[in-house]
Enzyme design. Structure first.
Site, mmCIF file in Angstrom:
data_model
loop_
_atom_site.group_PDB
_atom_site.id
_atom_site.type_symbol
_atom_site.label_atom_id
_atom_site.label_comp_id
_atom_site.label_asym_id
_atom_site.label_seq_id
_atom_site.Cartn_x
_atom_site.Cartn_y
_atom_site.Cartn_z
ATOM 1 N N GLN A 109 102.282 -21.526 55.647
ATOM 2 C CA GLN A 109 103.741 -20.941 55.798
ATOM 3 C C GLN A 109 104.994 -21.821 56.593
ATOM 4 O OE1 GLN A 109 103.459 -17.176 58.592
ATOM 5 N NE2 GLN A 109 100.893 -17.801 58.066
ATOM 6 N N HIS A 127 106.718 -19.846 52.361
ATOM 7 C CA HIS A 127 108.525 -19.864 53.587
ATOM 8 C C HIS A 127 109.428 -21.446 52.532
ATOM 9 C CE1 HIS A 127 106.337 -17.382 56.304
ATOM 10 N NE2 HIS A 127 106.569 -16.759 55.550
ATOM 11 N N CYS A 138 124.498 -22.577 41.327
ATOM 12 C CA CYS A 138 123.563 -22.489 40.573
ATOM 13 C C CYS A 138 121.995 -22.522 40.333
ATOM 14 C CB CYS A 138 124.092 -23.889 39.570
ATOM 15 S SG CYS A 138 123.899 -25.330 40.029
ATOM 16 N N CYS A 159 127.108 -28.532 40.046
ATOM 17 C CA CYS A 159 128.488 -27.474 40.499
ATOM 18 C C CYS A 159 129.278 -27.675 41.281
ATOM 19 C CB CYS A 159 127.486 -26.253 40.228
ATOM 20 S SG CYS A 159 126.938 -25.590 41.502
ATOM 21 N N THR A 197 97.747 -19.384 62.865
ATOM 22 C CA THR A 197 98.976 -18.538 62.639
ATOM 23 C C THR A 197 98.810 -17.292 63.446
ATOM 24 O OG1 THR A 197 100.187 -16.943 61.133
ATOM 25 C CG2 THR A 197 97.756 -16.943 60.679
ATOM 26 N N ASN A 222 92.250 -20.458 65.759
ATOM 27 C CA ASN A 222 93.630 -20.955 66.485
ATOM 28 C C ASN A 222 93.231 -20.622 68.304
ATOM 29 O OD1 ASN A 222 95.493 -19.704 67.679
ATOM 30 N ND2 ASN A 222 96.096 -18.211 65.976
HETATM 31 N N1 APR Z 1 94.922 -25.462 66.979
HETATM 32 C C1 APR Z 1 95.231 -24.054 65.837
HETATM 33 N N2 APR Z 1 95.613 -22.706 66.404
HETATM 34 C C2 APR Z 1 97.099 -23.365 66.719
HETATM 35 C C3 APR Z 1 96.887 -24.849 67.742
HETATM 36 C C4 APR Z 1 95.921 -25.714 67.237
HETATM 37 N N3 APR Z 1 96.393 -27.168 67.265
HETATM 38 N N4 APR Z 1 98.034 -24.669 68.468
HETATM 39 C C5 APR Z 1 99.059 -23.445 68.455
HETATM 40 N N5 APR Z 1 98.404 -22.886 67.642
HETATM 41 C C6 APR Z 1 98.044 -21.257 67.167
HETATM 42 C C7 APR Z 1 98.398 -20.605 68.200
HETATM 43 O O1 APR Z 1 97.980 -20.029 69.114
HETATM 44 C C8 APR Z 1 99.357 -19.289 67.687
HETATM 45 O O2 APR Z 1 98.668 -18.634 67.345
HETATM 46 O O3 APR Z 1 98.908 -21.188 65.902
HETATM 47 C C9 APR Z 1 99.507 -20.028 66.000
HETATM 48 C C10 APR Z 1 101.437 -20.494 66.079
HETATM 49 O O4 APR Z 1 102.471 -19.219 65.903
HETATM 50 P P1 APR Z 1 103.531 -19.414 65.742
HETATM 51 O O5 APR Z 1 103.944 -19.790 66.525
HETATM 52 O O6 APR Z 1 104.197 -18.170 65.235
HETATM 53 O O7 APR Z 1 103.540 -20.035 63.924
HETATM 54 P P2 APR Z 1 103.143 -18.953 62.717
HETATM 55 O O8 APR Z 1 102.677 -17.728 62.981
HETATM 56 O O9 APR Z 1 103.282 -20.287 61.569
HETATM 57 O O10 APR Z 1 104.845 -18.410 61.958
HETATM 58 C C11 APR Z 1 104.773 -17.452 61.462
HETATM 59 O O11 APR Z 1 107.356 -17.157 61.408
HETATM 60 O O12 APR Z 1 108.986 -17.885 63.080
HETATM 61 C C12 APR Z 1 108.493 -17.917 61.250
HETATM 62 O O13 APR Z 1 109.045 -19.125 59.358
HETATM 63 C C13 APR Z 1 108.054 -19.644 60.793
HETATM 64 O O14 APR Z 1 106.447 -19.469 58.978
HETATM 65 C C14 APR Z 1 106.943 -19.826 61.040
HETATM 66 C C15 APR Z 1 106.402 -17.543 60.629
#
Ligand code: APR
Length: 255
Positions: A109, A127, A138, A159, A197, A222
Site C-alpha cells: 500500500q 496505491h 493524455c 500535451c 498495516t 504489527n
Molecule cells: N513495525 C510493525 N508495524 C508497525 C510499525 C513497525 N515499526 N510502526 C507502526 N506499525 C503499525 C501500526 O500499529 C499500524 O497498525 O503499522 C500500521 C500503520 O497503519 P496506518 O498508518 O493506518 O497505515 P496503512 O495501514 O498502511 O494505511 C492504509 O490508508 O491513508 C491510506 O493510502 C493510505 O496506504 C494507506 C492506507
C-alpha cells in the site's frame, strides 16, 4: 517486554520461520508500518499524517480539482520527507526472502518506493508511487525525483496539461489488473505475511480474510493487534525491522 512474552514471541518466530522456510510460494502485504523505522510517517499512528492533515482536503480527486497547487504542495512536503529515507532491515529481509523463495509477490500500500530500493522485484503497488507524475489529460506517466519540483502543478511534457501524483486517492477505484494480480498471488501462495498495516482501508483490509478463506497460513507482524488479527494463524507483535530479519536469517549486515 517481560521474559514470558519474550519466550512466547521467540516460539512464535520459530514457528513462523518453519512455515516460511518450507514455503514455495509466498505473498506479502505491507503498509506504512514497515517504513516507520525508516522515518516515513504512518497515517494513523500518534504522529500519523491524518493526525495533522485532513485527507478529504488533500487526498481526493475533488480536493485536487478544487486546488491543484495546494494538493501538490502537500505531495511536495511528503516527497521532501521521504527523499532521504533508506530501506530498513525489514525491507531488506523481504528482498532476501524473494531471492530465496521460488515464487514471491509483494503487494504494498506504500507509495515511498523503499521496497524497490531494497531490491524487491515482483511488487504490486496498490496505491501508486510518490515518484511518478501522471497527466490528467493524455495519461502520460513520468518518473520524477525532483525535490523541489520545477513547477507546481507540473505540466505534461507531451500535451502540456497539468499532472497529478500517480497515487490512488480516497473515492477512487484501484485498477482491476492490480486487484486481479493481488488476488491471484494470494490464491496461489502457501503462506501470506501481513506487515505494518492497520487493516482499515479496503481492498487491502480484506486480503487476509481472502487468504484465510482460501485455506492459507496467514502471519501478521504489527506493533499492535488489528481488527482481523483473531482470524490469523500467527501474530508476531513487535517492530517489523526487528522481527523480519529473524524470520529469515541472512549473513548480510545493514548499513
Ligand atoms: N513495525 C510493525 N508495524 C508497525 C510499525 C513497525 N515499526 N510502526 C507502526 N506499525 C503499525 C501500526 O500499529 C499500524 O497498525 O503499522 C500500521 C500503520 O497503519 P496506518 O498508518 O493506518 O497505515 P496503512 O495501514 O498502511 O494505511 C492504509 O490508508 O491513508 C491510506 O493510502 C493510505 O496506504 C494507506 C492506507
Amino acid at each position: 517486554m517481560n521474559e514470558i512474552a519474550t519466550n512466547e514471541l521467540e516460539e512464535k518466530i520459530a514457528e513462523a520461520r518453519h512455515k516460511i522456510v518450507g514455503a514455495s510460494n509466498i505473498a506479502v502485504l505491507t503498509g506504512a508500518g514497515i517504513s516507520a523505522e525508516s522515518g516515513v510517517p504512518t497515517f494513523r499512528g500518534q504522529e500519523g499524517l491524518w493526525q495533522n492533515f485532513r485527507p478529504e482536503e488533500l487526498a481526493t480527486p475533488e480536493a485536487f480539482w478544487k486546488d491543484p497547487k495546494l494538493v501538490w504542495e502537500w505531495y511536495e512536503w511528503r516527497r521532501n520527507a521521504v527523499k532521504e529515507a533508506k530501506p530498513n532491515p525489514g525491507h531488506y529481509a523481504l528482498a532476501e526472502l524473494e531471492n530465496e523463495t521460488p515464487q514471491f509477490t509483494l503487494i504494498t500500500q506504500n507509495i515511498d518506493g523503499l521496497h524497490q530500493m531494497a531490491g524487491n522485484r515482483n511488487i504490486i503497488e496498490m496505491h501508486g508511487n510518490l515518484w511518478q507524475v501522471r497527466c490528467t489529460k493524455c495519461g502520460d506517466l513520468e518518473e520524477n525525483h525532483d525535490v523541489p519540483m520545477a513547477e507546481l502543478p507540473p505540466r505534461c511534457p507531451k500535451c502540456g496539461e497539468i499532472g497529478r501524483p500517480n497515487v490512488v486517492w480516497f473515492n477512487e477505484i484501484i485498477p482491476m489488473e492490480v486487484i486481479d494480480g493481488s488476488l491471484k498471488a494470494i490464491e496461489e501462495c502457501d503462506v501470506m505475511l501481513i506487515i505494518g498495516t492497520s487493516g482499515i482501508v479496503e481492498p487491502a483490509a480484506s486480503m487476509g480474510l481472502v487468504a484465510k478463506q482460501a485455506g492459507k497460513c496467514v502471519i501478521e507482524i504489527n506493533l499492535e493487534p488489528t481488527p482481523s488479527s483473531p482470524l490469523y494463524d500467527l501474530i508476531l507483535q513487535g517492530k517489523s525491522g526487528e522481527i523480519l530479519p529473524l524470520l529469515y536469517t541472512t549473513n548480510r549486515t545493514y548499513s
